[in-house]
Design an enzyme around this catalytic site. Structure first.
Site, PDB file in Angstrom:
ATOM      1  N   LEU A 102       0.834  -1.197   0.000  1.00 51.81           N
ATOM      2  CA  LEU A 102       0.000   0.000   0.000  1.00 51.81           C
ATOM      3  C   LEU A 102       0.867   1.244   0.000  1.00 51.81           C
ATOM      4  O   LEU A 102       1.732   1.396   0.863  1.00 51.81           O
ATOM      5  CB  LEU A 102      -0.915   0.011   1.237  1.00 51.81           C
ATOM      6  N   CYS A 123       7.969   2.896   5.752  1.00 54.40           N
ATOM      7  CA  CYS A 123       8.366   1.652   5.085  1.00 54.40           C
ATOM      8  C   CYS A 123       9.821   1.624   4.642  1.00 54.40           C
ATOM      9  O   CYS A 123      10.602   0.805   5.124  1.00 54.40           O
ATOM     10  CB  CYS A 123       7.454   1.397   3.880  1.00 54.40           C
TER      11      CYS A 123
END
Length: 448
Positions: A160, A270
């Site tokens: 995502l 991330c």
């Protein structure tokens, strides 16, 4: 289908809401009572385009519920998603305490078959540890042998993008399932079928390959960014224009245009964390991931570039100066400040005795929480307000509303017409005509 999601952070909330949108009955479990109460009241703790509508719509329809009752959550879902945080340890490795705690909780309360899905980003081998944690708890409950409760552990990494997470979940490029269980694979295929109707996007592989796929994807993208930033520094010293270079190499289909935009470094939840985690994971098996370390080193260095340009322009005399910062979040369309280049820049400016007037469309509250009240930081209500009394404008995040400003107004408001463009969103020729000194990333000498 009945689904349970453990964790209502970025991944957990998006996962639960989107699965409920497909008609499933979803229970999201979180130990934070205040957050659960807020979610049940329709308050969304993060900014993500489209997420609030999906959450509120499905909560109102009774398909999406939030609870702190872990036993209820385990009873509810045949499929149990683990979507809790895996923060970075001091050594850069992933902290799996929350993941393993959820695994033990599932083992404590399960009474029938469960598919336990690792949705969190976790190092290779985590599924084995989750399996062992559940089995150990079942053993203490004496649920072994003929009375054993069956379960499977699956790796299902998320892909995502912050700012486009709902669209990414609803229309995924691929769905990775890591399992050697046909039963678990079929249940997940059934769950994800509404999200891959145009063609089969499900890729089934072994668990460890699925776990590595997530890290491999993020490190590959981080590498493209760091390589482009490295090339931008080379271009600048040659007097070349990295934006023209970008167009030249991006037209090659083997390279493409994605993730080759030079700038002042990447951040977020991330890339930095996953790059560090893969370095540590490689060290654990006796391998020196030299290229991955270089990606991280280049990014850390790139976060210093804007300050270096600012300091050079003002001859190192920054004490008492004021800088207008446009953009604080690590990227547009999010309020996420984790590892944001803006934080590195502000700390450097403050250390040099400068003041900051900053604005971001979404992350003002998070910036206030992280930085606290301090006399050298003014959080403004608009981009225009930041310019009042500022010695220069600095672009840190490329929000859409910053792309076509009133340059004449900017020139009048600043004490001197200077723009430090950390995302290369302005045309140097246009700014030169309007009398600005324009410092960009990898675009040769500033236009004076």
């Amino acid at each position: 289908m009945k689904i349970t999601v453990h964790g209502t952070g970025y991944v957990g909330l998006v996962t639960g809401a989107c699965i409920a949108q497909a008609g499933n009955q979803v229970v999201c479990v979180d130990v934070d009572r205040a957050k659960v109460a807020a979610l049940n009241a329709g308050e969304i703790p993060i900014f993500e385009p489209g997420l609030a509508d999906v959450v509120r719509r499905n909560h109102a329809a009774g398909r999406l519920n939030f609870t702190t009752d872990v036993a209820e959550g385990v009873r509810h879902g045949e499929i149990q998603f683990i979507a809790v945080g895996t923060p970075k340890n001091e050594d850069g490795s992933a902290d799996l305490r929350h993941v393993l705690t959820v695994a033990e909780t599932i083992g404590t309360h399960m009474t029938d078959y469960k598919v336990v899905v690792d949705k969190s980003t976790v190092p290779v081998g985590t599924a084995d540890r989750v399996r062992e944690a559940i089995a150990a708890v079942l053993a203490t409950r004496q649920l072994t042998g003929q009375s054993a409760v069956a379960f499977d552990v699956v790796s299902n990494p998320e892909f995502l993008k912050e700012g486009a997470a709902v669209a990414d979940f609803m229309k995924p490029d691929r769905i990775i399932i890591g399992t050697d269980s046909q039963r678990a694979a079929e249940l997940l295929r059934q769950l994800y079928e509404p999200f891959s109707r145009s063609h089969d996007k499900l890729i089934v592989m072994d668990v460890r390959s699925a776990e590595l796929t997530k890290y491999a994807a993020n490190v590959m993208l981080a590498t493209k960014i760091s390589l482009m930033n490295e090339l931008s520094n080379i271009a600048e010293r040659y007097g070349a224009d990295i934006e023209q270079v970008r167009m030249g190499i991006g037209s090659d289909p083997r390279i493409g245009y994605s993730f080759i935009y030079p700038g002042c470094g990447y951040g977020g939840s991330c890339f930095p964390k996953d790059v560090h985690a893969l370095i540590c994971s490689a060290e654990e098996i006796g391998y020196d991931a030299e290229l991955v370390r270089a990606v991280d080193n280049v990014n850390n260095r790139q976060k210093q570039v804007l300050f270096q340009k600012i300091s050079a322009h003002f001859g190192g005399k920054l004490k008492g100066r004021t800088f207008a910062l446009w953009g604080l979040a690590f990227k547009p369309n999010t309020d996420d400040m984790r590892e944001a280049p803006s934080l590195v820049l502000m700390e450097a400016l403050w250390a040099a005795g400068a003041r900051v007037r900053a604005y971001d469309p979404q992350s003002m509250g998070e910036t206030a929480r992280l930085c606290g009240a301090r006399p050298d930081l003014k959080l403004c209500e608009s981009a225009d307000e930041t310019l009042n009394g500022a010695d220069a404008l600095v672009i840190v995040t490329e929000w859409q509303e910053f792309r076509s400003p009133d340059f004449e107004r900017i020139r009048r408001a600043l004490t001197a017409p200077v723009i430090f463009d950390g995302r290369n969103i302005y045309d140097p020729r246009l700014l030169a005509k309007q009398g600005f000194a324009h410092y960009a990333i990898g675009r040769g000498k500033p236009s004076l």
